[in-house]
Design an enzyme around this catalytic site. Structure first.
Site, PDB file in Angstrom:
ATOM      1  N   LYS A 174       0.909  -1.283  -0.006  1.00 19.17           N
ATOM      2  CA  LYS A 174       0.151   0.065   0.062  1.00 19.17           C
ATOM      3  C   LYS A 174       0.847   1.406   0.138  1.00 19.17           C
ATOM      4  O   LYS A 174       1.829   1.427   0.809  1.00 19.17           O
ATOM      5  CB  LYS A 174      -0.989   0.001   1.190  1.00 19.17           C
ATOM      6  CG  LYS A 174      -1.874  -1.209   1.199  1.00 19.17           C
ATOM      7  CD  LYS A 174      -2.521  -1.414   2.573  1.00 19.17           C
ATOM      8  CE  LYS A 174      -1.717  -1.266   3.975  1.00 19.17           C
ATOM      9  NZ  LYS A 174      -2.383  -1.661   5.072  1.00 19.17           N
ATOM     10  N   THR A 207      -8.217   9.146   9.039  1.00 22.90           N
ATOM     11  CA  THR A 207      -7.666   7.940   8.300  1.00 22.90           C
ATOM     12  C   THR A 207      -7.434   6.705   9.140  1.00 22.90           C
ATOM     13  O   THR A 207      -6.671   5.845   8.957  1.00 22.90           O
ATOM     14  CB  THR A 207      -6.592   7.975   7.517  1.00 22.90           C
ATOM     15  OG1 THR A 207      -5.653   8.800   8.458  1.00 22.90           O
ATOM     16  CG2 THR A 207      -6.840   9.069   6.395  1.00 22.90           C
ATOM     17  N   GLY A 209      -7.409   3.667  11.237  1.00 23.21           N
ATOM     18  CA  GLY A 209      -7.996   2.150  10.980  1.00 23.21           C
ATOM     19  C   GLY A 209      -8.000   1.767   9.444  1.00 23.21           C
ATOM     20  O   GLY A 209      -8.688   0.781   9.084  1.00 23.21           O
ATOM     21  N   THR A 210      -7.456   2.728   8.533  1.00 25.78           N
ATOM     22  CA  THR A 210      -7.539   2.304   7.212  1.00 25.78           C
ATOM     23  C   THR A 210      -7.204   1.041   6.709  1.00 25.78           C
ATOM     24  O   THR A 210      -7.522   0.061   6.077  1.00 25.78           O
ATOM     25  CB  THR A 210      -7.135   3.196   6.304  1.00 25.78           C
ATOM     26  OG1 THR A 210      -5.672   3.493   6.720  1.00 25.78           O
ATOM     27  CG2 THR A 210      -7.782   4.682   6.348  1.00 25.78           C
ATOM     28  N   GLY A 211      -5.944   0.536   7.711  1.00 22.58           N
ATOM     29  CA  GLY A 211      -5.252  -0.846   7.212  1.00 22.58           C
ATOM     30  C   GLY A 211      -5.983  -1.773   7.892  1.00 22.58           C
ATOM     31  O   GLY A 211      -5.989  -2.742   7.078  1.00 22.58           O
ATOM     32  N   CYS A 212      -6.480  -1.707   8.910  1.00 19.18           N
ATOM     33  CA  CYS A 212      -7.194  -2.815   9.341  1.00 19.18           C
ATOM     34  C   CYS A 212      -8.623  -2.913   8.604  1.00 19.18           C
ATOM     35  O   CYS A 212      -8.774  -4.242   8.480  1.00 19.18           O
ATOM     36  CB  CYS A 212      -7.728  -2.380  10.930  1.00 19.18           C
ATOM     37  SG  CYS A 212      -6.598  -1.915  11.839  1.00 19.18           S
TER      38      CYS A 212
END
Length: 261
Positions: A174, A207, A209-212
């Protein structure tokens, strides 16, 4: 509702990341979320205030009782902070090789707190990466796994290939930490396929928590029988909608709006 997703991750008391984000994501995308909580955090949009560990034995107990009764169509892991936790989860996953597993190598919270102990990095690489259907690192996480910098967009495909060589069947690298208005994510698969996904950056501090969220969305797709590319496309679109509709809560990195569907 279909797709039973078992998530091994830490709890976020602020509701924006971790298990709370995972449950919301899986539910909105039509799956059934189940959990094995690996740690408790006292956390808000300004950062992590405290962490309470959960014993490896109890993490395994959570996993096994769910697997034995409800069944699992896909696994997803997030915050795994200690070597002994990683070892315990790896031992369970070794018995489920035919079930998709999305590995989000959570290392640092949005506010900067370390969520993976230095001693756990080598264990993560040795035990879990070879079990992953897809690894979903951001740029700093990829740099830590590789032990080398990723200086620009031109480095992303070579870096993703280098991560693939560590054992996962696919890598979604990412690029949100790169500069620029256009975001680039790179998907590299074991058969050599390389796909690039681009989108316009939404300029916002909300933003958290975007990865989770992205990893759980991908796991939901895989658990529902989608191919990896289609699962990634749907997951990225969902995250972008959730960022765009963020409620603006908190004084720091605020949560997404997971209810956008």
């Amino acid at each position: 509702m279909h797709g039973r997703i078992l998530i091994m991750a830490g709890s976020d008391s602020g509701g924006g990341a971790g298990i709370q984000a995972d449950i919301k994501t899986v539910t909105v995308l039509g799956g059934f979320a189940m959990t094995a909580i690996t740690a408790l955090t006292a956390q808000n949009t300004l950062g992590v205030q405290a962490v309470m560990p959960v014993s490896p034995a109890f993490i395994v107990a959570q996993m096994r009782c769910v697997m034995d009764d409800l069944g699992v169509d896909a696994f997803k892991s997030g915050m795994l902070d200690r070597p002994e936790v990683i070892e315990a989860i790896a031992d369970v996953l070794l018995t489920t090789a035919d079930i998709p597993y999305v590995l989000d190598p959570v290392m640092v919270a949005k506010g900067g707190a370390a969520l993976l102990r230095d001693s756990a990095l080598a264990t993560l690489k040795a035990r879990l990466l070879p079990l992953a259907t897809v690894l979903t690192p951001n740029i700093p996480e990829a740099e830590a796994l590789l032990g080398q910098p990723i200086a620009g967009r031109a480095d992303m495909v070579p870096a993703a290939r280098a991560l693939l060589a560590l054992g996962p069947r696919a890598v979604l690298l990412k690029g949100g930490h790169m500069d620029g208005d256009e975001l680039l994510d790179v998907l590299v698969e074991a058969d050599g396929t390389v796909q690039e996904f681009t989108s316009q950056r939404i300029h916002t501090r909300h933003t958290h928590g975007t990865g989770c969220t992205l990893a759980s969305a991908i796991a939901t797709g895989l658990g529902q029988g989608m191919g990896l590319r289609d699962a990634v496309i749907r997951a990225r679109a969902y995250v972008l909608r959730a960022i765009a509709a963020a409620p603006g809560y908190g004084a720091g990195a605020g949560p997404l709006n997971h209810g956008v569907g």
